[in-house]
Design an enzyme around this catalytic site. Sequence first.
Site, PDB file in Angstrom:
ATOM      1  N   GLU A 137      58.905 -22.919   0.544  1.00 15.40           N
ATOM      2  CA  GLU A 137      59.767 -23.771  -0.335  1.00 15.40           C
ATOM      3  C   GLU A 137      59.496 -24.734  -1.748  1.00 15.40           C
ATOM      4  O   GLU A 137      59.144 -26.253  -1.746  1.00 15.40           O
ATOM      5  CB  GLU A 137      60.080 -24.722   0.565  1.00 15.40           C
ATOM      6  CG  GLU A 137      61.584 -23.961   2.080  1.00 15.40           C
ATOM      7  CD  GLU A 137      62.289 -24.664   2.628  1.00 15.40           C
ATOM      8  OE1 GLU A 137      61.527 -25.863   2.316  1.00 15.40           O
ATOM      9  OE2 GLU A 137      62.536 -24.755   3.731  1.00 15.40           O
TER      10      GLU A 137
ATOM     11  N   GLU B   4      63.350 -19.869   8.537  1.00 15.79           N
ATOM     12  CA  GLU B   4      63.623 -20.801   8.921  1.00 15.79           C
ATOM     13  C   GLU B   4      65.105 -21.049   9.029  1.00 15.79           C
ATOM     14  O   GLU B   4      65.569 -20.659   8.045  1.00 15.79           O
ATOM     15  CB  GLU B   4      63.522 -21.846   8.149  1.00 15.79           C
ATOM     16  CG  GLU B   4      61.584 -22.295   8.722  1.00 15.79           C
ATOM     17  CD  GLU B   4      61.230 -23.890   7.433  1.00 15.79           C
ATOM     18  OE1 GLU B   4      62.140 -24.420   7.278  1.00 15.79           O
ATOM     19  OE2 GLU B   4      60.120 -23.832   7.031  1.00 15.79           O
TER      20      GLU B   4
HETATM   21  C1  FCB Z   1      61.911 -26.796   5.671  1.00 14.02           C
HETATM   22  C2  FCB Z   1      60.572 -27.314   6.180  1.00 14.02           C
HETATM   23  C3  FCB Z   1      59.995 -27.170   7.730  1.00 14.02           C
HETATM   24  C4  FCB Z   1      61.019 -28.214   8.359  1.00 14.02           C
HETATM   25  C5  FCB Z   1      62.133 -27.776   7.984  1.00 14.02           C
HETATM   26  C6  FCB Z   1      63.559 -29.200   8.626  1.00 14.02           C
HETATM   27  O1  FCB Z   1      62.137 -27.695   4.783  1.00 14.02           O
HETATM   28  O2  FCB Z   1      59.784 -26.575   5.360  1.00 14.02           O
HETATM   29  O3  FCB Z   1      58.308 -27.957   7.328  1.00 14.02           O
HETATM   30  O4  FCB Z   1      60.627 -29.390   7.608  1.00 14.02           O
HETATM   31  O5  FCB Z   1      62.526 -27.852   7.057  1.00 14.02           O
END
Ligand code: FCB
Length: 497
Positions: free
Chosen positions: A223, A404
Amino acid sequence: MSILTRRHLLRRAALSATTATPVSAVLGTTAAATTATGLAGCQPGDPADHTATASNPATRRSFPPDFGWGAATSAYQIEGAAKEDGRGESIWDTFSRAPGRTRNGDTGDVAADHYQRYAEDLDLMRDLGLRSYRFSISWPRIQPDGTGAANQRGLDFYRRLVDGLHERGIAPMATLFHWDLPQSLQDTGGWESRDVAKRFADYAGIVFDALGDRVPVWLTINEPKTVVQNGYIFGHHAPGRQDPDAAYLVAHHLQLAHGLAVRALRATGGKSRIGPAFNLHPCYPADDSAAAAETARLYDGYENRLYLDSALTGSYPSDVLADLGPGSRMVRGIRDGDLEIISAPIDLLAVQYYTPIYVTADGGTVRRWPTSEADWQQIYPDGMYDILTRVTRDYGPIPLTVTENGLPTPDELSADGTVEDDGRVTFLRDHLTAAHRAIAEGVPLESFHVWSLLDNFEWAEGYEQRWGLIYVDYPTQRRVFKRSAHWYRQVIADNAV
Ligand code: FCB
């Protein structure tokens, strides 16, 4: 995901409703918004059927036979052991120890103590039935000062972890950078310094040499947008800066670092695959006006195309560059050949999806769907479908992995030892259903990782938000499968939702 960014954009949006803040200010840029060009803006998808469950064979949605069911974590959020085995300081050590930076002053000093308990955690992954585990490597464990010789004890830890995954039939997926920059490199300019991109490639080379083909999939930078927005615009993440002009130079250097790491992997001649990990947010106009559509397109440029276009097409989006202006540090910092490096061919693209964004004509944002304990999040499963199909439509059939997706819930360990997180079950079922719909329409999605395997240090939110499938009782470090973990184990066994 831009956790705090989202929250701040929402807060700023609330402000902008009364102060008419332009989009460039909301996004931390300096010049006025210009006509957007490039890819079509996102449009909301059709509502999905959110009622089906895998227990009903009539509505069961089967995934491809070799689908990579996974879960994700990151080093600073779970490992603890901040001073073990020669680990150096990271910017998150510095930031979280500074007064007032994190909720309750929480730090990652102990976290989920994974560094000591990794073998137990590996067994839990096996019990869950995981096929893929996404974790990150702590740069300051490998190079305590960010440069020079490798710290063998740090490499040995990840070697043990990777071997333990293979022994349990779980494919390792390793992220090289999940925000824990060595503090020594921050002291010499951090990501504002072009040199740090080169240091990153050196570090990547060390890790590739040590772990090589034992890791079939590498992800470069987690990210970059969150580093840019939360770290350098809003200042709620390390290094805690509020300097939009610096922020987009940082974006360029993060992208450059990504490309240099891809080259470093290719130079090893190994067979592992590599790609970036982007948090993508579908951006929808908040109303039917042409002005809202135009603003949403520019928003999309900052949220998505800045990263996607540079990595996948070798150019930055012209609307974003124009909005930044020729005098911006980023635009002045782009050198001949940089975009060729940034767009070095990748093997797969990692997508992280948490929330959509609804943009008003004046650059504010509005909430349209229910939120979670993370108030930047809107629960909109169709956004998963929209972003996956959009990436395939606009950039071609590059293999995708969701690295994620998840939400925090107010989990409590009950007297009978259970944790009833029904909200997480519903959320994951609905998002997997949306992902399934995208696959059915030809999106080459090969795996899906829940954020997170276990409760952990949620950056500025400390330990208050619980994102795990597995509950962590921090005083004892006892792990307990939540209801969602039992549910996910069945999903994996069925290969269906
Ligand atoms: C993302 C991050 C991870 C965690 C999730 C909830 O932005 O990559 O580390 O914080 O969100």
